[in-house]
Design a protein around this motif. Structure first.
Motif, PDB file in Angstrom:
ATOM      1  N   GLU A  38      10.518  -1.507   8.110  1.00 16.34           N
ATOM      2  CA  GLU A  38       9.286  -0.838   7.693  1.00 16.34           C
ATOM      3  C   GLU A  38       8.729   0.028   8.826  1.00 16.34           C
ATOM      4  OE1 GLU A  38       6.100  -3.385   6.413  1.00 16.34           O
ATOM      5  OE2 GLU A  38       4.870  -1.618   6.007  1.00 16.34           O
ATOM      6  N   VAL A  39       8.790  -0.481  10.039  1.00 15.45           N
ATOM      7  CA  VAL A  39       8.220   0.256  11.168  1.00 15.45           C
ATOM      8  C   VAL A  39       9.035   1.527  11.438  1.00 15.45           C
ATOM      9  CG1 VAL A  39       7.837   0.182  13.670  1.00 15.45           C
ATOM     10  CG2 VAL A  39       7.127  -1.740  12.227  1.00 15.45           C
ATOM     11  N   GLY A  41      11.420   2.871   9.399  1.00 16.27           N
ATOM     12  CA  GLY A  41      11.839   3.613   8.215  1.00 16.27           C
ATOM     13  C   GLY A  41      13.252   3.194   7.840  1.00 16.27           C
ATOM     14  N   HIS A  42      13.649   3.534   6.640  1.00 18.34           N
ATOM     15  CA  HIS A  42      14.911   3.018   6.119  1.00 18.34           C
ATOM     16  C   HIS A  42      16.152   3.645   6.751  1.00 18.34           C
ATOM     17  CE1 HIS A  42      12.746   0.609   3.273  1.00 18.34           C
ATOM     18  NE2 HIS A  42      13.854   0.235   2.642  1.00 18.34           N
ATOM     19  N   ASP A 110      11.776  -4.818   0.727  1.00 16.03           N
ATOM     20  CA  ASP A 110      12.624  -3.635   0.883  1.00 16.03           C
ATOM     21  C   ASP A 110      11.941  -2.361   0.392  1.00 16.03           C
ATOM     22  OD1 ASP A 110      15.333  -2.308   1.314  1.00 16.03           O
ATOM     23  OD2 ASP A 110      14.796  -1.764  -0.740  1.00 16.03           O
ATOM     24  N   LEU A 111      10.823  -2.492  -0.308  1.00 18.29           N
ATOM     25  CA  LEU A 111      10.139  -1.302  -0.814  1.00 18.29           C
ATOM     26  C   LEU A 111       9.834  -0.359   0.347  1.00 18.29           C
ATOM     27  CD1 LEU A 111       7.471  -2.788  -3.264  1.00 18.29           C
ATOM     28  CD2 LEU A 111       9.574  -1.616  -3.885  1.00 18.29           C
ATOM     29  N   GLY A 112       9.754   0.927   0.041  1.00 27.65           N
ATOM     30  CA  GLY A 112       9.353   1.879   1.072  1.00 27.65           C
ATOM     31  C   GLY A 112       7.928   1.607   1.532  1.00 27.65           C
ATOM     32  N   ARG A 113       7.100   1.154   0.600  1.00 28.61           N
ATOM     33  CA  ARG A 113       5.712   0.848   0.907  1.00 28.61           C
ATOM     34  C   ARG A 113       5.375  -0.551   0.407  1.00 28.61           C
ATOM     35  NH1 ARG A 113       3.166   5.649   2.825  1.00 28.61           N
ATOM     36  NH2 ARG A 113       1.573   4.155   3.381  1.00 28.61           N
ATOM     37  N   ARG A 116       1.942  -1.690  -0.629  1.00 28.47           N
ATOM     38  CA  ARG A 116       1.344  -1.202  -1.875  1.00 28.47           C
ATOM     39  C   ARG A 116       1.683  -2.089  -3.064  1.00 28.47           C
ATOM     40  NH1 ARG A 116       2.274   5.328  -1.603  1.00 28.47           N
ATOM     41  NH2 ARG A 116       0.856   5.720   0.139  1.00 28.47           N
TER      42      ARG A 116
ATOM     43  N   ILE B 147       5.508   3.413  -4.652  1.00 22.99           N
ATOM     44  CA  ILE B 147       5.695   2.220  -3.821  1.00 22.99           C
ATOM     45  C   ILE B 147       7.039   2.255  -3.092  1.00 22.99           C
ATOM     46  CG2 ILE B 147       4.155   0.756  -5.175  1.00 22.99           C
ATOM     47  CD1 ILE B 147       6.642  -0.432  -6.554  1.00 22.99           C
ATOM     48  N   GLY B 148       7.817   3.301  -3.336  1.00 28.59           N
ATOM     49  CA  GLY B 148       9.096   3.434  -2.620  1.00 28.59           C
ATOM     50  C   GLY B 148      10.185   2.537  -3.161  1.00 28.59           C
ATOM     51  N   CYS B 149      10.201   2.303  -4.480  1.00 21.32           N
ATOM     52  CA  CYS B 149      11.234   1.413  -5.047  1.00 21.32           C
ATOM     53  C   CYS B 149      12.550   2.161  -5.277  1.00 21.32           C
ATOM     54  CB  CYS B 149      10.762   0.760  -6.336  1.00 21.32           C
ATOM     55  SG  CYS B 149      10.629   1.874  -7.750  1.00 21.32           S
ATOM     56  N   ARG B 150      12.476   3.506  -5.345  1.00 13.80           N
ATOM     57  CA  ARG B 150      13.657   4.373  -5.495  1.00 13.80           C
ATOM     58  C   ARG B 150      14.349   4.239  -6.857  1.00 13.80           C
ATOM     59  NH1 ARG B 150      13.649   1.025  -0.980  1.00 13.80           N
ATOM     60  NH2 ARG B 150      15.839   1.000  -0.412  1.00 13.80           N
ATOM     61  N   PHE B 163      14.334  10.289  -0.291  1.00 18.04           N
ATOM     62  CA  PHE B 163      13.423   9.235   0.149  1.00 18.04           C
ATOM     63  C   PHE B 163      13.089   9.530   1.610  1.00 18.04           C
ATOM     64  CE2 PHE B 163      13.033   4.791   1.885  1.00 18.04           C
ATOM     65  CZ  PHE B 163      11.919   4.407   1.161  1.00 18.04           C
ATOM     66  N   HIS B 165      12.905   8.589   5.015  1.00 18.73           N
ATOM     67  CA  HIS B 165      13.507   7.452   5.708  1.00 18.73           C
ATOM     68  C   HIS B 165      12.919   7.185   7.080  1.00 18.73           C
ATOM     69  CE1 HIS B 165      16.675   7.896   2.643  1.00 18.73           C
ATOM     70  NE2 HIS B 165      17.083   6.703   2.989  1.00 18.73           N
ATOM     71  N   GLU B 166      11.949   8.001   7.531  1.00 14.97           N
ATOM     72  CA  GLU B 166      11.468   7.835   8.900  1.00 14.97           C
ATOM     73  C   GLU B 166      10.039   8.331   9.037  1.00 14.97           C
ATOM     74  OE1 GLU B 166      13.216  11.061   7.623  1.00 14.97           O
ATOM     75  OE2 GLU B 166      14.727  10.148   8.938  1.00 14.97           O
ATOM     76  N   LYS B 179       6.123   8.732   4.617  1.00 11.84           N
ATOM     77  CA  LYS B 179       7.222   7.805   4.911  1.00 11.84           C
ATOM     78  C   LYS B 179       7.252   6.686   3.865  1.00 11.84           C
ATOM     79  CE  LYS B 179       8.171   4.243   8.335  1.00 11.84           C
ATOM     80  NZ  LYS B 179       7.439   3.580   9.414  1.00 11.84           N
ATOM     81  N   GLY B 180       8.447   6.358   3.412  1.00 13.40           N
ATOM     82  CA  GLY B 180       8.577   5.264   2.446  1.00 13.40           C
ATOM     83  C   GLY B 180       8.285   5.667   1.019  1.00 13.40           C
ATOM     84  N   THR B 181       8.090   6.969   0.773  1.00 15.20           N
ATOM     85  CA  THR B 181       7.896   7.402  -0.613  1.00 15.20           C
ATOM     86  C   THR B 181       9.000   8.389  -0.986  1.00 15.20           C
ATOM     87  OG1 THR B 181       6.458   9.254  -0.017  1.00 15.20           O
ATOM     88  CG2 THR B 181       5.392   7.144  -0.468  1.00 15.20           C
TER      89      THR B 181
END
Lengths: 409, 251
Positions: A38-39, A41-42, A110-113, A116, B147-150, B163, B165-166, B179-181
């Motif tokens: 999370e910190v 990014g993926h 694992d969610l991007g956010r 939320r 929420i970034g579930c993709r 997505f 990624h950083e 980030k994360g969306t």
């Protein structure tokens, strides 16, 4: 039938504390891995814009599917009135809750956010099967919790069958929802198939039974409780039927795809030329995860060995993870077909087989989810009497139970 | 001698003519430099998009030059998409795809971006409704509730989405990213709402290719509609019946 006496784990032994410590450490490592993802990014994972769902999803989907199947034993006892399974109904329901929580945590982390999550709980698009699944998962936890209460509270025992039936129906709907995550994806060659829902249901029965068998044997042997081989023999037969059914569904899925020319590419990829995915499919899913366990279960000599049954169950779990890996990652590794009949190439990897290697954080997060499920189960068995004192018709033990309660079956 | 009836018809016709001519004059000149037509198209910030229009695009592959990336470069600049040197995770809203017919060997080159489907799979599958379609046909992501579930990336048949990624720096104010969306081509909605063409279309014209035509598919008089009527065109993955807003000619 004799009243069943349930007893909590004593939880005093060094072994218990070591188990607890190991599981807790794995959960902590899993959380740290998610935090790292999370910190930064993926990009620190193996996932990309090509393979958007990776190892965390394999673990999460496996656990969620297995959770539904772990309720089998309880359903057989409450819904179908098989008294022999009744003493194990509590453990069965506990495991199904624990596995679902473990799987959901992995999915959420694992969610991007992930922060939320509250958004996911307050904004809904009801055309999305994902949105429905949020209700199905949370609802399942609630329904099984009530079911457990009916089983634990003697005055409520009479409602056990009703609660069990609701939980039984709910889990079929839940696994239909999970399979439909893939079944409803029109874009990808490997998905967009109605068989995904029933396939996932039968997978749940297989994986859930294997995990239940493993936890059952471990819990009884490690706490020195007598365990009759009769119940193991029945569970083994069930496992064999479920493993065969998964194989059959897999066969039907591939046969149907093989008939349609438009799917020949993806079938050739998974079954013949997909490299690691082909190996995982044939070696782990089909041979080690299905055929070897079937040989063990149907062999008159091997099936009498408890060790062989445990081995068969472990193989089914490995085969299950392999199957979900092929379904989720293998399907994405095969490129999307935008222009049939054309060779495609671009800087965005169009037309190319997408490579993916699971990264350490992903694997650790997934293992953390399994550890969390087991930790929940181990702590719960220490706090509440989930396990029967014994299973089978052996002479009663002389030791005094730490906590015991009786329930008529 | 004309009958009363014919006389009355003549009067009606005259009134209609005078009315139309007056309206046309008013539309052409309201004040020096301000035309009523423009006023009708330009929206103020608080005015909702109109469902009377549907923004769309025609990609003329016969005019798209092999190896040319003007549209891609313009998009990257417009949205501040700086590559991190990691092609697998770097965002691409628009990309050039090279095609080769497996049977004839004929080659094509064309850009692919979000196809702004009428029934967009990404919108269908999004659990929170973050993927949505504006009434004027533009498919967008609400980055506040993504929420970034993709799942949308799994669902998109065109691989149109990226997505984040950083962590991001140097963001463009008109098109904030998160980030994360998940994100994708917006048809440059921030430009379109100010009556400007998307950056890729502008860049393609500037380069002299004119391979991209943008406009209102619902307006029969728009340049886009005229070209769509003139040139045979197709949708990518037409089999899915998504009624895409981006059409292709010459492939």
């Amino acid at each position: 039938m004799k009243p069943v006496r349930y007893q909590t784990l004593a939880g005093q032994s060094g072994g218990y504390w070591i188990l607890l410590a190991v599981l807790a450490a794995l959960v902590a490592i899993g959380y740290a891995a998610a935090h790292y993802m999370e910190v930064h990014g993926h990009y620190v994972t193996g996932m990309s814009n090509q393979i958007v769902w990776g190892t965390p999803h394999v673990f999460a989907v496996f656990l969620i599917v297995a959770a539904s199947g772990a309720l089998n034993t309880a359903s057989i006892s409450s819904v179908f009135g098989k008294g022999d399974y009744k003493p194990l109904a509590r453990l069965s329901a506990l495991l199904s809750v624990a596995l679902l929580v473990g799987g959901l945590i992995v999915l959420v982390l694992d969610l991007g956010r992930p922060e939320r999550l509250i958004v996911a709980m307050t904004y809904y698009n009801f055309k999305s099967i994902f949105a429905w699944n949020i209700f199905l998962y949370v609802g399942f936890l609630l329904v099984v919790a009530i079911y457990l209460w009916m089983m634990f509270e003697p005055r409520m025992n009479k409602f056990g069958k009703t609660a069990g039936t609701i939980a039984f129906i709910w889990r079929f709907v839940l696994t239909t929802g999970t399979g439909s995550i893939f079944g409803f994806l029109v874009a990808r060659q490997a998905y967009d198939a109605a068989i995904m829902a029933p396939l996932f249901i039968i997978m749940s029965l297989s994986f859930g039974t294997a995990i239940f068998l493993l936890v059952l044997v471990a819990a009884f042997e490690w706490t020195g409780r007598p365990l009759d081989d009769d119940i193991l023999r029945r569970l083994k037969n069930l496992l064999a039927i479920f493993v065969s059914a998964v194989l059959y569904m897999t066969l039907a899925y591939h046969l149907t795809n093989l008939y349609a020319t438009e799917h020949h590419g993806v079938e050739r990829f998974i079954l013949l030329e997909g490299g690691v995915y082909t190996t995982v499919f044939w070696l782990l899913q089909v041979i080690l995860g299905s055929i070897v366990p079937l040989i063990i279960c149907f062999s008159p000599t091997l099936s009498r060995s408890r060790g062989a049954l445990v081995a068969a169950s472990i193989l089914v779990v490995i085969g299950g993870l392999a199957q979900v890996y092929v379904i989720i990652v293998g399907a994405q590794a095969f490129p999307l077909v935008l222009f049939p009949g054309m060779e495609e190439s671009s800087t965005f990897f169009d037309g190319a087989v997408n490579d993916y290697a699971p990264s350490a954080p992903e694997i650790l997060l997934g293992i953390g989810g399994i550890a969390l499920a087991l930790l929940i189960a181990v702590v719960a068995m220490r706090v509440l009497p989930f396990l029967p004192e014994r299973l089978g018709e052996q002479p009663s033990a002389t030791s005094e139970p730490v906590t015991a309660e009786a329930a008529t079956s | 001698m004309p009958s009363n009836n014919a006389k009355s018809n003549m009067n009606t016709e005259r009134r209609v003519f005078i009315g139309r001519a007056g309206a046309a004059a008013a539309m052409l000149t309201l004040a020096p430099g301000v035309r009523l037509v423009d006023l009708a198209l330009a929206r103020s910030a608080d005015e909702p998009a109109s469902d009377q229009m549907r923004w769309g695009m025609l990609v003329d592959a016969t005019k798209c030059a092999q190896g040319c990336t003007e549209c891609v470069d313009a998009c990257n600049e417009e949205f501040g998409l700086e590559g991190m040197g990691r092609p697998k995770t770097d965002a691409q809203y628009i990309r050039k795809i090279d095609l080769k017919d497996k049977t004839t060997g004929k080659r094509y080159s064309l850009p692919v971006m979000c196809q702004h489907c009428e029934t967009a799979p990404c919108v269908d599958v999004c659990p929170t409704g973050a993927s949505f379609r504006r009434v004027d046909g533009i498919v967008l992501v609400d980055k506040h509730i993504c929420i970034g579930c993709r799942y949308c990336m799994m669902a998109c048949p065109f691989k149109a989405r990226s997505f984040v990624h950083e962590n991001l720096t140097n963001q463009v104010p008109e098109a904030p990213r998160g980030k994360g969306t998940v994100e994708s081509c917006t048809f440059c909605v921030h430009r379109v709402d100010r009556d400007r063409e998307p950056a890729c279309v502008e860049a393609c014209s500037k380069a002299g290719h004119e391979a991209l035509v943008f406009g209102d598919m619902n307006d029969p008089g728009s340049r886009l509609s005229q070209r769509l009527r003139q040139l045979p065109n197709r949708q990518i993955r037409a089999d899915l019946g998504l009624n895409t807003g981006v059409r292709y000619h010459g492939v």
